[in-house]
Design a protein around this motif. Structure first.
Motif, mmCIF file in Angstrom:
data_model
loop_
_atom_site.group_PDB
_atom_site.id
_atom_site.type_symbol
_atom_site.label_atom_id
_atom_site.label_comp_id
_atom_site.label_asym_id
_atom_site.label_seq_id
_atom_site.Cartn_x
_atom_site.Cartn_y
_atom_site.Cartn_z
ATOM 1 N N ASP A 63 34.124 -9.325 128.612
ATOM 2 C CA ASP A 63 35.518 -9.249 128.123
ATOM 3 C C ASP A 63 35.398 -9.346 126.708
ATOM 4 N N LEU A 64 34.835 -10.495 126.142
ATOM 5 C CA LEU A 64 34.634 -10.688 124.591
ATOM 6 C C LEU A 64 34.185 -9.502 123.738
ATOM 7 N N LEU A 65 33.276 -8.780 124.388
ATOM 8 C CA LEU A 65 32.762 -7.704 123.782
ATOM 9 C C LEU A 65 33.688 -6.471 123.765
ATOM 10 N N VAL A 66 34.418 -6.313 124.659
ATOM 11 C CA VAL A 66 35.552 -5.391 124.816
ATOM 12 C C VAL A 66 36.483 -5.653 123.695
ATOM 13 N N MET A 67 37.087 -6.656 123.439
ATOM 14 C CA MET A 67 38.026 -7.162 122.686
ATOM 15 C C MET A 67 37.625 -6.903 121.421
ATOM 16 N N LEU A 68 36.465 -7.576 120.863
ATOM 17 C CA LEU A 68 36.019 -7.320 119.570
ATOM 18 C C LEU A 68 35.675 -6.037 119.078
ATOM 19 N N ASP A 69 35.319 -5.069 120.090
ATOM 20 C CA ASP A 69 35.202 -3.781 119.824
ATOM 21 C C ASP A 69 36.555 -3.070 119.392
ATOM 22 N N TYR A 70 37.701 -3.612 120.128
ATOM 23 C CA TYR A 70 38.864 -3.206 120.027
ATOM 24 C C TYR A 70 39.612 -3.150 118.925
ATOM 25 N N VAL A 71 39.147 -4.282 118.222
ATOM 26 C CA VAL A 71 40.113 -4.680 117.002
ATOM 27 C C VAL A 71 39.850 -3.722 115.869
ATOM 28 N N PRO A 72 38.585 -3.296 115.156
ATOM 29 C CA PRO A 72 38.517 -2.312 114.298
ATOM 30 C C PRO A 72 39.121 -0.932 114.800
ATOM 31 N N PHE A 73 38.898 -0.667 116.297
ATOM 32 C CA PHE A 73 39.549 0.606 116.570
ATOM 33 C C PHE A 73 41.238 0.584 116.432
ATOM 34 N N ALA A 74 42.007 -0.448 116.620
ATOM 35 C CA ALA A 74 43.200 -0.738 116.651
ATOM 36 C C ALA A 74 43.776 -0.619 115.346
ATOM 37 N N LEU A 75 42.700 -1.375 114.289
ATOM 38 C CA LEU A 75 43.322 -1.320 113.031
ATOM 39 C C LEU A 75 42.959 0.199 112.431
ATOM 40 N N HIS A 76 42.082 0.867 112.840
ATOM 41 C CA HIS A 76 41.667 1.975 112.152
ATOM 42 C C HIS A 76 42.856 3.021 112.900
ATOM 43 N N ILE A 77 43.092 3.003 113.913
ATOM 44 C CA ILE A 77 43.658 4.212 114.665
ATOM 45 C C ILE A 77 45.432 3.959 114.732
ATOM 46 N N TYR A 78 45.750 2.854 114.927
ATOM 47 C CA TYR A 78 47.040 2.471 115.164
ATOM 48 C C TYR A 78 47.922 1.625 114.150
#
Length: 381
Positions: A63-78
């Motif tokens: 779960d930690l890896l999923v959330m850490l990966d989503y941080v730059p994705f959210a910053l980048h896309i949304y």
């Protein structure tokens, strides 16, 4: 027909919600990352050692890896927090490509570790005499390792389903191809724009949808539902048997024996026995219920897409962010669940915090007290 279900409401909802999704997801990921880090630190303590807690630790890592990966994705896309960057570059396209595979892989690890947790608990309740053999440390380690090895292989077809393509500037600025996901909707004039496109191989896409919706989502939901029902029935059966034994002892024993039985019953409630087992099972049932609440809607939507692949182009993108958010919620709130249902988890967390905080030397006494605790599971109180 798909347009009748998803247009124009689905697209309108997506345009409105996407404005807030990035910031909601970022807040959830940051809080969830901190919470899962605490879960790992607490559950891996020596006094918390058990097969159940080893699985919960592996679950927290995924779960930690999923959330850490989503941080730059959210910053980048949304969000527009990184607006100075060229978000349409080839490098960003590679990151989005990596994110699509990485997040799905470790979310799948989380799903199958949850199933392992339910199976281990069912064995402990249904076959207590075989529990120490079947669910020992060695078998638990093998089960966790298998999840981390097999799930990336299961998700490998996703690697072949996407491509990075360079698009002409006018096409990328107002993308009309529903099969293409633009890395960003703004571009610098004259610079190439790269997008992630789905393969044109309809057979591969259909196979991936079936694998995603049935094997990765729906089957785990069905298995966990069955195991949850079995655990509830077993708990009720144990309660009835316990009540019968108490009534029988009340009839057949004298007053001195009654007092001894009462004392023993109180000791069991305080330090072990059936009461503790029931509390462990209730905590895990709550965890399974949370999993079903967040994963079952995604499984049903994925199944619908597998049955009618054209819905992916029209409907999936309208609700993709909502499904992402549901997955993030499921990964983030376990800490709250453990704290609310496990006194030992709270006590271990408190001792650990006192040791780490400045001037927390007084936590040493708590650590000494903790050393006297038995090796136990997260939900023992």
């Amino acid at each position: 027909m798909a347009e009748a279900y998803c247009e124009p409401g689905g697209r309108h909802f997506q345009r409105v919600y996407v404005q807030a999704h990035g910031y909601i997801a970022l807040a959830l990921c940051l809080l969830g990352s901190a919470a899962n880090s605490v879960n790992i630190a607490v559950l891996s303590r020596r006094e918390m050692a058990s097969s159940t807690n080893s699985i919960l630790t592996g679950l927290a890592v995924a779960d930690l890896l999923v959330m850490l990966d989503y941080v730059p994705f959210a910053l980048h896309i949304y969000t527009r927090l990184g607006s100075a960057l060229n978000r349409n570059s080839y490098g960003w396209a590679v990151f989005v490509y990596f994110h699509s595979i990485f997040s799905q892989t470790f979310h799948t690890v989380s799903i199958w570790l949850t199933i392992t947790l339910a199976v281990w608990r069912y064995i402990a309740i249904k076959f207590p005499q075989k529990n120490k053999t079947l669910c020992d440390k060695r078998n638990t380690t093998i089960a966790i390792a298998m999840a981390y090895v097999v799930c990336p292989i299961l998700c490998l077809p996703i690697y072949f389903a996407m491509n990075i393509e360079e698009m002409p500037q006018p096409l990328a600025n107002h993308t009309s191809d529903a099969n293409a996901t633009s890395v960003n909707d703004t571009g610098v004039s004259g610079e190439p724009i790269y997008v992630i496109t789905m393969t044109n191989n309809k057979g591969l896409l259909t196979a991936i949808f079936w694998m995603y919706s049935v094997f990765i989502k729906l089957i785990p939901c069905v298995v966990l539902s069955i195991l949850s029902v079995c655990l509830i029935m077993k708990m009720k059966s144990s309660d009835r048997r316990r009540q019968k034994l108490l009534k029988k002892s009340a009839i057949t024993t004298n007053e001195g024996e009654k007092a001894r039985l009462n004392d023993e019953g109180g000791a069991k409630k305080g330090g072990g026995g059936g009461g503790r087992t029931d509390r462990t099972t209730r905590m895990l049932l709550a965890l399974l219920g949370l999993f079903l609440a967040t994963e079952l809607p995604q499984a049903l939507f994925g199944l619908l897409t597998a049955l009618a692949p054209h819905l992916f182009q029209v409907c999936y993108y309208s609700f993709g962010e909502v499904m992402d958010l549901m997955a993030l919620v499921g990964s983030a709130v376990n800490f709250v669940l453990y704290c609310s249902m496990s006194r030992q988890f709270r006590c271990t967390f408190e001792r650990l915090a006192l040791k780490l905080l400045p001037g927390g030397g007084g936590g040493g006494g708590g650590g000494a007290r903790g050393g006297a605790l038995p090796l136990t599971e997260v939900s023992r109180t």
